[in-house]
Scaffold this active site. Structure first.
Site, mmCIF file in Angstrom:
data_model
loop_
_atom_site.group_PDB
_atom_site.id
_atom_site.type_symbol
_atom_site.label_atom_id
_atom_site.label_comp_id
_atom_site.label_asym_id
_atom_site.label_seq_id
_atom_site.Cartn_x
_atom_site.Cartn_y
_atom_site.Cartn_z
ATOM 1 N N THR A 98 -5.526 3.237 -7.370
ATOM 2 C CA THR A 98 -6.457 2.687 -6.427
ATOM 3 C C THR A 98 -7.755 3.849 -6.729
ATOM 4 O O THR A 98 -7.518 5.059 -6.508
ATOM 5 C CB THR A 98 -6.895 2.449 -5.098
ATOM 6 O OG1 THR A 98 -6.004 1.517 -4.772
ATOM 7 C CG2 THR A 98 -8.019 2.792 -3.982
ATOM 8 N N LYS A 144 -7.625 -0.457 -9.293
ATOM 9 C CA LYS A 144 -8.143 -1.316 -8.581
ATOM 10 C C LYS A 144 -9.319 0.176 -7.600
ATOM 11 O O LYS A 144 -9.245 0.887 -7.678
ATOM 12 C CB LYS A 144 -7.326 -1.015 -7.354
ATOM 13 C CG LYS A 144 -7.795 -1.579 -6.456
ATOM 14 C CD LYS A 144 -6.604 -1.775 -5.398
ATOM 15 C CE LYS A 144 -7.144 -2.292 -4.154
ATOM 16 N NZ LYS A 144 -8.232 -1.324 -2.804
ATOM 17 N N HIS A 169 -13.096 -1.502 -2.187
ATOM 18 C CA HIS A 169 -12.344 -1.481 -1.240
ATOM 19 C C HIS A 169 -13.068 -2.030 0.555
ATOM 20 O O HIS A 169 -13.265 -1.181 1.591
ATOM 21 C CB HIS A 169 -12.069 0.137 -0.152
ATOM 22 C CG HIS A 169 -11.191 0.940 -0.284
ATOM 23 N ND1 HIS A 169 -10.890 1.452 -1.342
ATOM 24 C CD2 HIS A 169 -10.392 1.358 0.822
ATOM 25 C CE1 HIS A 169 -9.401 1.526 -0.908
ATOM 26 N NE2 HIS A 169 -9.717 1.160 0.735
ATOM 27 N N TYR A 215 -1.797 5.783 -4.396
ATOM 28 C CA TYR A 215 -3.408 6.395 -4.013
ATOM 29 C C TYR A 215 -2.397 7.723 -4.451
ATOM 30 O O TYR A 215 -1.276 8.023 -4.234
ATOM 31 C CB TYR A 215 -2.908 6.566 -3.227
ATOM 32 C CG TYR A 215 -4.057 5.597 -1.557
ATOM 33 C CD1 TYR A 215 -5.310 5.665 -2.975
ATOM 34 C CD2 TYR A 215 -3.772 5.653 -0.586
ATOM 35 C CE1 TYR A 215 -5.977 4.759 -1.628
ATOM 36 C CE2 TYR A 215 -4.805 4.657 0.366
ATOM 37 C CZ TYR A 215 -5.943 4.440 -0.389
ATOM 38 O OH TYR A 215 -6.892 2.933 0.307
ATOM 39 N N SER A 269 1.197 -1.315 -0.223
ATOM 40 C CA SER A 269 0.059 0.134 0.100
ATOM 41 C C SER A 269 0.151 1.475 -0.074
ATOM 42 O O SER A 269 1.894 1.256 1.021
ATOM 43 C CB SER A 269 -0.943 0.321 1.051
ATOM 44 O OG SER A 269 -1.174 1.330 1.498
HETATM 45 C C1 FNR Z 1 -8.107 -1.400 2.855
HETATM 46 N N1 FNR Z 1 -7.963 -1.142 1.707
HETATM 47 C C2 FNR Z 1 -6.780 -0.502 0.729
HETATM 48 N N2 FNR Z 1 -7.343 -0.150 -0.143
HETATM 49 C C3 FNR Z 1 -6.135 0.566 -1.313
HETATM 50 O O1 FNR Z 1 -5.632 0.323 -2.285
HETATM 51 N N3 FNR Z 1 -5.040 0.730 -0.292
HETATM 52 C C4 FNR Z 1 -4.743 0.909 0.971
HETATM 53 O O2 FNR Z 1 -3.849 1.405 1.586
HETATM 54 C C5 FNR Z 1 -6.143 0.101 1.889
HETATM 55 N N4 FNR Z 1 -6.129 -0.202 3.271
HETATM 56 C C6 FNR Z 1 -7.072 -0.794 3.779
HETATM 57 C C7 FNR Z 1 -6.483 -1.233 5.351
HETATM 58 C C8 FNR Z 1 -7.405 -1.733 5.673
HETATM 59 C C9 FNR Z 1 -7.651 -2.011 7.016
HETATM 60 C C10 FNR Z 1 -8.932 -2.979 4.946
HETATM 61 C C11 FNR Z 1 -9.853 -3.926 5.577
HETATM 62 C C12 FNR Z 1 -8.613 -2.514 3.314
HETATM 63 C C13 FNR Z 1 -8.819 -1.951 0.558
HETATM 64 C C14 FNR Z 1 -8.555 -3.864 0.194
HETATM 65 O O3 FNR Z 1 -6.931 -3.413 -0.205
HETATM 66 C C15 FNR Z 1 -9.063 -4.143 0.007
HETATM 67 O O4 FNR Z 1 -9.816 -3.953 -1.026
HETATM 68 C C16 FNR Z 1 -9.865 -4.694 1.259
HETATM 69 O O5 FNR Z 1 -9.759 -4.819 2.471
HETATM 70 C C17 FNR Z 1 -11.190 -6.274 0.125
HETATM 71 O O6 FNR Z 1 -12.138 -6.807 1.124
HETATM 72 P P1 FNR Z 1 -11.775 -7.419 2.114
HETATM 73 O O7 FNR Z 1 -10.737 -9.097 1.548
HETATM 74 O O8 FNR Z 1 -11.315 -6.903 3.658
HETATM 75 O O9 FNR Z 1 -12.951 -8.875 2.597
#
Ligand code: FNR
Length: 412
Positions: free
Chosen positions: A165, A280, A305, A139, A116
């Site tokens: 993203t 994404k 997300h 990002y 990330s």
């Molecule tokens: C995320 N997600 C996320 N996505 C992204 O593009 N950059 C990020 O920094 C983050 N940070 C993040 C933190 C936390 C705690 C979570 C739970 C999620 C979203 C992540 O990439 C993904 O899309 C989801 O977590 C998928 O869903 P599930 O597997 O958690 O149900």
């Protein structure tokens, strides 16, 4: 049969849900609510999971599958299973080893992590600590100079795939996080202090290792591009809840920076990134088509997300078929959101995904057992996928297609 008695149960959790329970016990409320929470009424969080459960698997008998093939290729990388790790920011809240442990655990399991932008370790640190982990999530925060600098750093460190993203034009309304003071000026209330003191190991690691703040944002602040709160600001903020202007504007700039993100920005990124580029956070087939045909994206990650942004948008698995139908013949389509079992990954592949990403499930493993926990969660997925394939009578992940799925409607 040999029976043994153990005062503490040291056996490894058997399922993602069991890792979840363990993680919940290990973490204070602030970390737990951050990981587990979602936007508004958590409707999309719930539907991401329940959407998978509507599908039924076809079962063929007497096929003699033997050892099934679980291998898959994600982002042009051969993996031992069709499951990789989604980017998650502030992983240091789960465990101080954070992204390094996640990347190493993934490699040990024959998979990979998408690092990330909001990581707790820098992209150079993760590259140095791993052999193959070279996928970066972007990002597009701040201005183009910041974004360009990060892209150049990723290229210099050997990253081969960029996941842009696009579903965070503003941060979603995550009331669980906010109730713990995240996203605003955080202060140490007696309740929060007690809750953290009940998790002394976690607290010790936070204090000693200081791996919570997103490091790329911090580096940006240190370079003078974004106002940097002084130590006094931070102390005042923590103990008195005082959010002065420097703190506010630094937070505002790092958190609300994509509100006007648009297709021109994506074109600008595509022109500058030589490696593979994935978009994404796409749920609409029109957007998927534009990203692939006009921008030249290598693929799409169908994602909401994890239900943390727009509540009541489509569950990822419900959005997948239309996007596969539109671009699946000329682009790689992946999915994340709600994948909790090997059977979920199988449903997604049957519906046309080349693989899936998991977010929260590996954070549970990370929180409970660091690198070993991440690897264990992926091993659970691989074992579940292998067992399911044999039970279905399907020889391999690559043989899965829509014909292996029954919807409840088909069965009537
Ligand atoms: C995320 N997600 C996320 N996505 C992204 O593009 N950059 C990020 O920094 C983050 N940070 C993040 C933190 C936390 C705690 C979570 C739970 C999620 C979203 C992540 O990439 C993904 O899309 C989801 O977590 C998928 O869903 P599930 O597997 O958690 O149900």
């Amino acid at each position: 049969m040999v029976y043994s008695f153990a005062w503490r149960d040291r056996s490894s959790p058997l399922s993602v849900e069991a890792w979840r329970q363990l993680a919940r016990r290990r973490l204070p409320a602030i970390a737990w609510k951050y990981i587990e929470g979602g936007a508004d009424d958590l409707i999309t969080v719930a539907e991401n999971v329940s959407g998978f459960r509507r599908w039924r698997l076809r079962q063929r008998s007497l096929i003699g599958v033997g050892t099934p093939g679980t291998a898959a290729t994600i982002a042009k990388t051969p993996l031992s299973l069709p499951v990789a790790l989604a980017p998650t920011g502030a992983a240091g809240l789960s465990h101080w080893t954070a992204d390094v442990a996640a990347a190493r655990g993934a490699e040990a399991a024959g998979s990979r992590l998408v690092l990330s932008t909001a990581s707790s370790y820098s992209l150079e640190e993760v590259a140095a600590a791993t052999q193959h982990s070279r996928w970066f999530q972007l990002y597009p925060f701040g201005n183009r100079e910041h974004v360009g600098t990060l892209m150049k750093r990723a290229e210099a460190a050997g990253y081969t795939a960029l996941f842009v993203t696009v579903d965070v034009p503003v941060v979603g309304n995550r009331e669980g996080e906010r109730s713990e003071g995240m996203g605003s000026s955080w202060s140490l209330t007696p309740r929060r202090a007690c809750n953290m003191l009940l998790h002394p190991r976690w607290l010790r690691d936070v204090v000693i290792h200081k791996r919570i703040a997103p490091i790329h944002y911090r580096q940006m602040q240190a370079s003078g591009d974004v106002p940097m709160p002084t130590k006094l600001d931070v102390v005042r903020r923590i103990f008195m809840g005082a959010a002065d202007d420097a703190v506010r504007s630094a937070e505002a700039q790092s958190r609300y920076v994509q509100a006007d993100l648009n297709w021109e920005d994506l074109t600008w990124m595509r022109d500058r990134w030589k490696g593979a580029l994935y978009v994404k956070g796409v749920l609409d087939p029109d957007d998927a088509e534009r990203a692939v045909d006009q921008i030249g994206a290598d693929g799409i990650v169908v994602s909401n997300h994890g239900g943390r942004q727009l509540d009541r948008t489509l569950a990822s698995i419900d959005a997948l078929p239309a996007i596969v139908a539109r671009v699946g013949n000329r682009a790689e389509v992946y999915l994340d959101g709600g994948v909790r079992r090997g059977t979920d990954a199988i449903v997604a592949v049957c519906l046309g995904a080349r693989g899936v990403f998991i977010g929260r499930p590996y954070l549970y493993g990370l929180a409970a057992a660091g690198e070993r926990g991440v690897q264990a969660v992926l091993d659970i997925f691989r074992a579940e996928i292998a067992r399911t394939l044999v039970l279905m009578g399907c020889p391999s992940v690559s043989a899965l297609d829509r014909s292996w799925l029954l919807s409840p409607r088909d069965t009537i």
